[in-house]
Design an enzyme around this catalytic site. Structure first.
Site, short mmCIF file in Angstrom:
data_model
loop_
_atom_site.label_atom_id
_atom_site.label_comp_id
_atom_site.label_asym_id
_atom_site.label_seq_id
_atom_site.Cartn_x
_atom_site.Cartn_y
_atom_site.Cartn_z
N GLN A 113 0.82 -1.22 0.00
CA GLN A 113 0.00 0.00 0.00
C GLN A 113 0.86 1.27 0.00
O GLN A 113 0.59 2.21 -0.75
CB GLN A 113 -0.93 0.01 1.23
CG GLN A 113 -1.99 1.09 1.14
CD GLN A 113 -2.63 1.45 2.47
OE1 GLN A 113 -2.38 0.81 3.50
NE2 GLN A 113 -3.47 2.46 2.46
N ARG A 134 6.29 -10.19 -4.14
CA ARG A 134 5.22 -10.31 -5.13
C ARG A 134 5.70 -9.91 -6.52
O ARG A 134 6.75 -9.30 -6.68
CB ARG A 134 4.09 -9.31 -4.83
CG ARG A 134 3.45 -9.41 -3.52
CD ARG A 134 2.18 -8.57 -3.60
NE ARG A 134 1.91 -7.87 -2.35
CZ ARG A 134 0.90 -7.04 -2.19
NH1 ARG A 134 0.10 -6.76 -3.19
NH2 ARG A 134 0.69 -6.46 -1.03
N ILE A 172 13.23 -10.50 1.75
CA ILE A 172 14.13 -9.82 2.69
C ILE A 172 14.55 -10.72 3.85
O ILE A 172 15.50 -10.42 4.57
CB ILE A 172 13.49 -8.50 3.19
CG1 ILE A 172 14.47 -7.63 3.97
CG2 ILE A 172 12.24 -8.77 4.01
CD1 ILE A 172 15.69 -7.23 3.22
N TYR A 224 1.75 -7.50 16.44
CA TYR A 224 2.23 -6.44 15.53
C TYR A 224 2.82 -5.28 16.35
O TYR A 224 3.93 -4.81 16.08
CB TYR A 224 1.04 -5.99 14.67
CG TYR A 224 1.30 -4.83 13.74
CD1 TYR A 224 2.14 -4.97 12.65
CD2 TYR A 224 0.67 -3.60 13.95
CE1 TYR A 224 2.35 -3.90 11.78
CE2 TYR A 224 0.86 -2.54 13.08
CZ TYR A 224 1.71 -2.69 12.00
OH TYR A 224 1.90 -1.64 11.14
P1 NAD Z 1 1.53 -3.94 2.79
O1 NAD Z 1 1.19 -5.23 3.43
O2 NAD Z 1 0.55 -3.29 1.90
O3 NAD Z 1 2.89 -4.08 1.98
C1 NAD Z 1 3.98 -4.84 2.45
C2 NAD Z 1 4.72 -5.38 1.24
O4 NAD Z 1 5.81 -6.15 1.73
C3 NAD Z 1 3.85 -6.33 0.38
O5 NAD Z 1 3.88 -5.93 -0.96
C4 NAD Z 1 4.48 -7.69 0.59
O6 NAD Z 1 4.43 -8.52 -0.56
C5 NAD Z 1 5.91 -7.31 0.93
N1 NAD Z 1 6.60 -8.36 1.68
C6 NAD Z 1 6.10 -9.12 2.68
N2 NAD Z 1 7.03 -10.00 3.10
C7 NAD Z 1 8.13 -9.77 2.35
C8 NAD Z 1 9.42 -10.37 2.31
N3 NAD Z 1 9.73 -11.38 3.11
N4 NAD Z 1 10.33 -9.88 1.44
C9 NAD Z 1 10.00 -8.85 0.61
N5 NAD Z 1 8.79 -8.26 0.59
C10 NAD Z 1 7.87 -8.73 1.45
O7 NAD Z 1 1.95 -2.94 3.97
P2 NAD Z 1 1.94 -1.35 3.95
O8 NAD Z 1 0.61 -0.91 4.43
O9 NAD Z 1 2.48 -0.83 2.69
O10 NAD Z 1 2.96 -1.06 5.15
C11 NAD Z 1 4.32 -0.82 4.96
C12 NAD Z 1 4.96 -0.58 6.32
O11 NAD Z 1 4.31 0.51 6.96
C13 NAD Z 1 4.84 -1.76 7.28
O12 NAD Z 1 5.98 -1.81 8.10
C14 NAD Z 1 3.66 -1.39 8.14
O13 NAD Z 1 3.71 -1.99 9.40
C15 NAD Z 1 3.82 0.11 8.24
N6 NAD Z 1 2.57 0.79 8.57
C16 NAD Z 1 1.51 0.78 7.68
C17 NAD Z 1 0.34 1.43 8.03
C18 NAD Z 1 -0.86 1.45 7.10
O14 NAD Z 1 -1.93 1.93 7.50
N7 NAD Z 1 -0.72 0.97 5.87
C19 NAD Z 1 0.23 2.08 9.27
C20 NAD Z 1 1.31 2.02 10.16
C21 NAD Z 1 2.49 1.40 9.78
N1 SER Z 2 -2.83 0.45 9.64
C1 SER Z 2 -2.06 -0.44 10.45
C2 SER Z 2 -2.87 -1.60 10.89
O1 SER Z 2 -4.06 -1.43 11.04
C3 SER Z 2 -1.54 0.30 11.66
O2 SER Z 2 -0.21 0.08 11.77
O3 SER Z 2 -2.32 -2.64 11.09
#
Ligand code: NAD
Ligand code: SER
Length: 315
Positions: free
Chosen positions: A16, A40, A57, A146
């Site tokens: 995302q 992916r 990773i 988490y």
């Molecule tokens: P997401 O799940 O949409 O994207 C994560 C990506 O990482 C995916 O495309 C997945 O295929 C990839 N991935 C998973 N395992 C992997 C591996 N072993 N090697 C390589 N790639 C791998 O998550 P996001 O929402 O984009 O979040 C990104 C970061 O931001 C995360 O650390 C998440 O905790 C943090 N975060 C997100 C939000 C939110 O609302 N989206 C809020 C707080 C924190």
């Molecule tokens: N948007 C994230 C979740 O709901 C917060 O880190 O997991």
């Protein structure tokens, strides 16, 4: 003018945040200098915009080779298992969230990389933290795997900075709302689903109850915050664990009321599930005064402006 001195690896670029962050970094540093990577297949919005490599990773050696092959100077680590998915398989979530970070920090230390970005989350806070205007420094006792992994990760980031001088930077993102790429299994995903269902079906069943307030942010603000933090002079970064970051705060009822200003017939009902307990353990709003003070953070989107933009852009 693009800054062409850096070679940046984005890990988890098809998620995302990753898709939008990669595209923005390519504008700033030049397409060829941003290496997108993920487990992916390449996301359709990334295709043709710059280099893409397949990377797990969790495999430290492969990651290390990639860093050397591309002369990487910075890494943005976005791969993780989010809150709701993490509760389904806690040991896997802990393993992936921790080991991915340790692999990146270790190779960064060994190869003397210039900067590392790793996001934390409002999920570090738990039921014993203040709910309103949750401060930067307060009781932190997360109750989801988490949140536990994010809190431990913050401690590791600060440790690598203090002990080895590694320039690691981090933000505690609120729930992020966007329309370009799908969310990855979080508790705040309702605030994205609601827009899709409003457009496609005219109604939405929320898995959180009507008055569940959570800190939220529109993706353009999150991308800008990330870049501003990473571009700030190191002397301005006083928090080496992770910065609180605020945007807006709303409940499912608030967002439904706002959508109704554009789609008057929109209906919402509520069937809560296990994600309610996760949301109940998190803050309702965030105090981000430290980010404002240190590197000038200022959000631009409120609920009204975000809703208008989401509905205009969702096809
Ligand atoms: P997401 O799940 O949409 O994207 C994560 C990506 O990482 C995916 O495309 C997945 O295929 C990839 N991935 C998973 N395992 C992997 C591996 N072993 N090697 C390589 N790639 C791998 O998550 P996001 O929402 O984009 O979040 C990104 C970061 O931001 C995360 O650390 C998440 O905790 C943090 N975060 C997100 C939000 C939110 O609302 N989206 C809020 C707080 C924190
Ligand atoms: N948007 C994230 C979740 O709901 C917060 O880190 O997991």
């Amino acid at each position: 003018m693009p800054n062409r001195d850096e070679k940046i690896l984005v890990v988890g670029a098809c998620g995302q945040i990753g898709v939008e962050l990669t595209l923005q970094l390519r504008k700033i540093h030049g397409d060829g200098n941003i290496i997108a990577s993920d487990l992916r297949e390449e996301h359709p919005l990334l295709k043709g915009t710059g280099p893409y490599v397949s990377l797990d990773i969790m495999n430290k050696e492969t990651f290390h080779v990639l860093v050397l092959r591309y002369n990487i100077t910075q890494v943005y680590l976005l791969a993780a298992i989010l809150s709701a998915t993490g509760e389904k398989n806690p040991t896997l979530a802990w393993h992936i969230n921790m080991q991915s970070l340790l692999n990146v920090l270790d190779v960064a230390k060994e190869e003397g990389l210039k900067k590392i970005y790793w996001p934390s989350s409002i999920a570090v806070f738990g039921p014993s933290s203040p709910k309103e205007n949750t401060p930067q420094h307060t009781t932190i006792e997360p109750t989801t795997v988490y949140g536990i992994s994010k809190f431990a990760g913050e401690r590791w980031c600060e440790y690598y900075n203090t002990r080895y001088g590694l320039d690691v930077r981090s933000l505690r993102y609120p729930g992020l709302i966007s329309y370009k790429s799908q969310p990855g299994g979080g508790t705040t995903d309702y605030a994205i689903e609601i827009f899709h269902d409003a457009k496609n079906k005219g109604k939405y069943t929320s898995f959180l109850n009507a008055d569940t307030y959570l800190p939220m942010m529109y993706m353009p603000d999150a991308i800008r915050a990330t870049i501003e933090l990473m571009e700030a002079d190191a002397s301005k970064i006083s928090v080496r664990s992770s910065y609180n970051l605020g945007g807006m705060s709303f409940s499912p009822k608030d967002i439904a009321d706002e959508i109704r200003k554009h789609i008057p017939s929109f209906e919402i009902d509520y069937t809560v599930d296990s994600r309610q307990a996760i949301a109940d353990s998190w803050p309702r709003s965030i105090d981000d005064s430290k980010a404002k003070e240190d590197w000038g953070w200022k959000p631009e989107y409120d609920l009204e402006r975000m809703t208008k933009d989401m509905l205009e852009n969702l096809k």
